[in-house]
Design an enzyme around this catalytic site. Structure first.
Site, PDB file in Angstrom:
ATOM      1  CB  THR A  71       1.643  -6.443 -14.213  1.00 16.87           C
ATOM      2  OG1 THR A  71       2.119  -5.660 -15.295  1.00 16.87           O
ATOM      3  CG2 THR A  71       0.125  -6.456 -14.225  1.00 16.87           C
ATOM      4  N   GLY A  72       2.540  -7.832 -11.584  1.00 20.10           N
ATOM      5  CA  GLY A  72       2.260  -8.725 -10.467  1.00 20.10           C
ATOM      6  C   GLY A  72       2.438  -8.015  -9.143  1.00 20.10           C
ATOM      7  CD1 TRP A 117       0.181  -0.854  -9.409  1.00 19.26           C
ATOM      8  CD2 TRP A 117      -1.527  -2.280  -9.524  1.00 19.26           C
ATOM      9  NE1 TRP A 117      -0.979  -0.131  -9.307  1.00 19.26           N
ATOM     10  CE2 TRP A 117      -2.036  -0.978  -9.380  1.00 19.26           C
ATOM     11  CE3 TRP A 117      -2.429  -3.335  -9.609  1.00 19.26           C
ATOM     12  CZ2 TRP A 117      -3.397  -0.705  -9.323  1.00 19.26           C
ATOM     13  CZ3 TRP A 117      -3.785  -3.079  -9.552  1.00 19.26           C
ATOM     14  CH2 TRP A 117      -4.249  -1.771  -9.414  1.00 19.26           C
ATOM     15  CG  HIS A 118      -2.495  -7.250  -9.295  1.00 15.77           C
ATOM     16  ND1 HIS A 118      -1.776  -7.033 -10.446  1.00 15.77           N
ATOM     17  CD2 HIS A 118      -3.795  -7.150  -9.641  1.00 15.77           C
ATOM     18  CE1 HIS A 118      -2.610  -6.804 -11.440  1.00 15.77           C
ATOM     19  NE2 HIS A 118      -3.838  -6.863 -10.987  1.00 15.77           N
ATOM     20  N   GLY A 119      -0.114  -6.554  -5.263  1.00 22.46           N
ATOM     21  CA  GLY A 119       0.024  -6.747  -3.832  1.00 22.46           C
ATOM     22  C   GLY A 119       1.474  -6.962  -3.462  1.00 22.46           C
TER      23      GLY A 119
END
Lengths: 564, 470
Positions: free
Chosen positions: B324-325, B327-329
């Site tokens: 998830t982390g 995915w954000h960048g």
């Protein structure tokens, strides 16, 4: 964990069957919480009944088979009579009443159609209600307890009701039945809810679109002092590089109707909300605007001092004077917005002077300005320059350093504009105060000098170009603006020739110097690209003067380049 | 193109809507759906190409690929090994293209520590929205594979699902199974459009009025505080960032949902007042819901969720939050941010579960908010070192107070209070009011918000040319 393992196959199949995001979402909650929260699924805020509408539909779909076109939004806010009872029930049950309503309504309506004909009575309508409440409570329970087993139990029951008939006609019948229930006299099922909102917004957007098309493009904005973007032409490379799109968007916002008014409205609102700055301009007290300050770069100032020292050592015959003027943000620091700390220009200027050789004359006007700041307007409210009055105060002190005797010369002031809005107004978009521009010149100085402008290749007999008052930057009336080199030849024959390195602060002071020199060469290093040696060798200079304000000096890179 | 632009609001949207609703005007509802879908598809491709004139072809390739994967999955529905092959192929292709366009620079940068040659790698520019549409196409392929939904045999409808402009660029991530039916049968109503307009305008106002303002003040506070910010500046900055990211993201989601509703679609809700969450778990049920659902449905649950051993569950959680982390960048600070939440969730579940239950609601909310704010420190600082410097500053490493911070606090107090009020559900519109007067007020508020947003959009382009240094 045990309990979970036994149920997991069932749950897995339920999960794969379930098309509902909402249902799957519940599972997350349970997954996350079941180890430590007593009730696996309770809405986080019991009062929080705002739950996505799609869940209804999907729930409905799961239970009923899909009803084509049964989109939820048109009924999301519906509170029709037949649903009221159900709704109350649902609300007490702490679930999402609107959604359950919707699902129950559809379900409730369908048996009606099967049972009855078009002629509906009050009794039949009442009949429907218990059914719908039943459904709702059931649904409420689903929400509370384990949702999947319920679903699978319930689905066959619901399907038997719906699978009997073709879906599309059913939907039509259902809506017809509903509208009849709503009002017996009203036969038309036309739903005008939301009409006003849609109409208002359609009108607004269409009107703006039309107005933007009709209103002619402006080429130039006076308030912003720039050429506005025009419609770009479509080119293959422009489109594929994306530059066409960027320029098109620039065009649309530049040519937007009432652009100037919109911008000033925004700044007014910002200030009402308490903002003390606009576009990097501080909005000070009593209408005073300030340029936002950066820390002074001490290293750069030191290197400039070194350059000046080198220049003076290389030209020992020239009597050198350095004058660094303070700016409004220090002298008028009382008028800065609360909590804005002024930089200590007094200290910065003294330190700078301390770096200069001892034979270089320096002038510090801060004390003189501090004394006079309450009597005289030393800085424009709307511009980053000092006023002519401030320049005159500085000039009187400067004269002593330059060794010129000003006793025999009288000076006269003329007001040339009372509606001056300067750079700070333009940058901030705040035009509430207007300034007065005065010029100060030695009496009888007319016709005593000729100004040669090296950039424009012109000769003038005045250092005041009044036509500039009509332009976007009226301060340019002093010396006609900033040019790389002005040569002022006067009728004096006193052999005194002055070389000036300056920024724009000097522009209103230079006319005061004309009676004392045979020739004055004014160089603005920011534009100067010639060789300074050529200038030095072609004029018999006796004096050199550096005039800068501290802000420009601290950021300047050109002076060192020119004089070294 | 973005929604919060004059070009979108006053040119693209009215033209698209006018073309879209032509069949409704001529009362041919039944045959209109083909036309409507084609208009929406054309508009979506135009919308994407406006911002990405080259990468639009990448998106079209992705659409075509996944369309044929879907067809093939249907054709070989009895052939499990072949289906499995297709699934793996699709995963490799979709994740591979995401990895190449989003993460190759990051990977090369990290590899260059070991292989210096990797630093010469010239990473491609990030295609807008690739993280979002890749997740959508993945959800489609996986759902078809699992039999959760049927294959979309119509190419244009599938292309519309992937590229639909309301949710294309910043979500919500719409899982195929939630819009499958709506692609072919949906009903646009006046009431739905009115709802959609309200949603859109509220989202627009969140983005343009609140998020942009918060962002501007955030930058100014950081610039004003200099290298070593005092505690007040640091807190003020990070709180402003907290507001900015919420209003920005949820505003964009609201606009997407609103636009969808105008065109008869129902997209999943994406934000549900996350800053009043009373546990970290609860926060993630309220923040970017469509993303956390995606990770839950397509990663956490397939990994076994919490149905296996406790160590496995711990691994699953941490892995999901690592992803998830990421995915954000493509940067370590996002990974750190994700892991931060992974650890918080583990602590909440396995260590403090009993304790949390006894704590009063209000205190729980305050503590969760504090943790969320601290999380944004990792999110907002590009390097881990900066993040820890910022944290140190927040806890007084550089002194408590600075007049500059007071200047920004007092000058923006009204704005900050407004932002604080609207992250809570205090003024939520639960349902359409019954009274005519109330409905009128609601409409008036919507119009005013729209007007104010336009004013902000236009005045943000105020760009005076100045002879400042002269």
């Amino acid at each position: 964990m045990n309990e979970e393992k036994t149920t997991s196959p069932e749950r897995e199949s339920a999960a794969s069957n379930s098309a509902s995001q909402f249902v799957a979402f519940d599972e997350l909650m349970r997954d996350y919480e079941q180890n430590h929260v007593a009730h696996a699924y309770i809405p986080v805020n019991p009062q929080d009944e705002y739950v996505p509408v799609y869940a209804v539909e999907k729930n409905g779909e799961k239970l009923l088979n899909p009803l084509p076109g049964s989109s939820a939004p048109d009924t999301q806010f519906e509170h029709t009579d037949d649903a009221t009872a159900a709704q109350e029930k649902a609300e007490t049950a702490d679930t999402e009443p609107e959604r359950t309503n919707e699902a129950s309504k559809i379900q409730a309506a369908e048996p009606d159609i099967d049972k009855t004909t078009a002629a509906q009575t009050e009794a039949e309508t009442a009949d429907a209600e218990p059914e719908s409440t039943d459904e709702t409570t059931e649904q409420a329970e689903i929400g509370k307890s384990d949702i999947k087993p319920k679903h699978t139990d319930e689905a066959p029951v619901a399907r038997t009701e719906t699978e009997t008939a073709d879906l599309e006609p059913k939907r039509k019948k259902a809506t017809a039945a509903k509208s009849k229930k709503r009002s017996k006299s009203e036969r038309k099922p036309l739903n005008l809810k939301g009409f006003v909102t849609v109409a208002v917004f359609t009108t607004i957007i269409a009107a703006v679109l039309a107005a933007n098309i009709i209103s002619p493009d402006r080429t130039h904005s006076d308030t912003e002092n720039r050429t506005l973007a025009s419609m770009p032409t479509v080119t293959f490379s422009g489109v594929f590089s994306g530059s066409f799109m960027q320029r098109f968007e620039g065009h649309v916002s530049d040519q937007f109707i009432f652009r100037d008014e919109i911008v000033s409205l925004r700044s007014a609102v910002n200030r009402i909300l308490g903002s003390k700055e606009q576009n990097g301009i501080y909005i000070g007290k009593s209408g005073q605007l300030f340029e936002k300050q950066e820390e002074y770069n001490v290293k750069k100032l030191n290197s400039i001092a070194k350059s000046i020292n080198t220049f003076c050592r290389n030209n020992p015959k020239l009597k050198a004077t350095v004058f660094v003027a303070p700016t409004a943000s220090y002298i008028l620091r009382d008028k800065l917005p609360d909590f804005v700390e002024p930089h200590n220009q007094k200290k910065v200027i003294s330190r700078f002077y301390g770096r200069l050789d001892s034979n270089v004359e320096t002038l510090n006007v801060i004390n003189a300005f501090e004394k006079r700041k309450n009597e005289q307007k030393l800085y424009y409210l709307t511009d980053h320059h000092w006023t002519t009055r401030a320049a005159k105060v500085a000039f009187n002190l400067l004269a002593k350093k330059l060794g010129i005797n000003t006793d025999s010369i009288k000076y006269e002031y003329h007001t040339v504009s009372t509606t001056f809005s300067g750079t700070l107004s333009k940058a901030s978009g705040i035009y509430e105060s207007a300034d007065t521009i005065e010029i100060c010149m030695p009496s009888d100085s007319k016709g005593t000098y000729v100004v040669k402008n090296a950039d424009l290749q012109t000769k003038e007999t005045s250092l005041f170009e009044l036509s500039k008052l009509e332009t976007g930057n009226p301060y340019e009336l002093f010396c006609g603006g900033n040019f790389s080199r002005l040569t002022i030849s006067t009728t004096n024959r006193n052999e005194k020739v002055l070389l000036v390195f300056k920024d724009s602060y000097a522009n209103c002071l230079i006319p005061m110097l004309t009676p004392y020199y045979q020739e004055i060469v004014v160089i603005d290093p920011r534009y100067f690209t010639d060789n300074i040696e050529d200038i030095l060798s072609s004029h018999p200079f006796t004096d050199v003067l550096f005039i800068y304000n501290i802000d420009t000096l601290a950021k300047d890179t050109s002076l060192s380049d020119v004089i070294e | 193109m973005v929604f919060s632009s004059v070009t979108f609001l006053f040119i693209f949207l009215p033209v698209t809507a006018a073309l879209y609703f032509l069949p409704s005007v001529f009362l041919c509802h039944e045959t209109g759906i083909k036309w409507k879908n084609l208009v929406l598809l054309a508009a979506s491709l135009f919308f994407y190409a406006w911002g990405e004139p080259l990468y639009v072809f990448l998106m079209l390739i992705s659409i075509t690929f996944n369309y044929f994967i879907g067809l093939d999955l249907k054709k070989h529905s009895d052939n499990q090994p072949h289906k499995r092959f297709l699934l793996v192929f699709a995963l490799v292709f979709n994740l591979g293209s995401l990895a190449f366009f989003k993460y190759s620079g990051f990977i090369a940068e990290n590899l260059s520590a070991v292989f210096p040659a990797a630093s010469a790698f010239d990473a491609p520019a990030l295609p807008i929205g690739i993280s979002f549409y890749t997740f959508q196409t993945l959800s489609y392929v996986i759902d078809v594979y699992n039999g959760k939904c049927s294959t979309q045999t119509k190419f244009t409808d599938f292309a519309l699902y992937v590229s639909m402009f309301p949710q294309l660029i910043a979500g919500p991530i719409v899982q195929y199974n939630t819009v499958e039916a709506q692609l072919t049968s949906r009903r646009e109503t006046l009431e739905g459009a009115a709802d959609g307009i309200r949603f859109f305008v509220i989202g627009l106002a969140k983005k343009v009025i609140l998020a942009n303002t918060a962002g501007a003040i955030y930058n100014e506070v950081l610039a004003g505080a200099g290298e070593k910010p005092d505690a007040l500046s640091a807190w003020l900055a990070i709180i402003l960032y907290t507001f900015q990211i919420y209003y920005d993201f949820s505003g964009y989601s609201d606009m997407a949902i609103g636009l969808g509703r105008i065109f008869g679609f129902n997209f999943p809700e994406n934000f549900r007042y996350p800053y009043v969450a009373n546990s970290v778990t609860d926060f993630w049920r309220r923040w970017h819901i469509s993303l956390s659902s995606w990770f839950r449905d397509y990663l956490y649950i397939p990994l076994g969720g919490n149905r296996r051993s406790i160590p496995r569950n711990i691994f699953n959680l941490l892995f999901v939050w690592f992803m998830t982390g990421l995915w954000h960048g493509a940067s370590w600070n996002f990974v750190l941010w994700g892991m931060y939440y992974g650890v918080l969730l583990l602590l909440e579940r396995y260590v403090f579960a009993k304790l949390i239950e006894r704590v009063p609601q209000f205190i729980r909310q305050a503590v969760v908010f504090l943790f969320v704010v601290i999380g944004w420190v990792f999110f907002s600082n590009a390097s881990t070192a900066q993040a820890f410097q910022m944290l140190a500053a927040m806890f007084g490493a550089n002194g408590a107070y600075n007049p500059t911070a007071m200047y920004y606090l007092t000058g923006n107090l009204a704005v900050i209070c407004t932002m604080a009020v609207f992250v809570t559900p205090l003024f939520r519109i639960k349902s359409m009011p019954q009274k005519k007067l109330h409905r009128f007020v609601l409409l008036a508020v919507t119009v005013v918000l729209f007007f104010a947003s336009t004013v902000c959009l236009i005045s943000d382009t105020y760009n005076p040319f100045l002879y400042f240094r002269f």
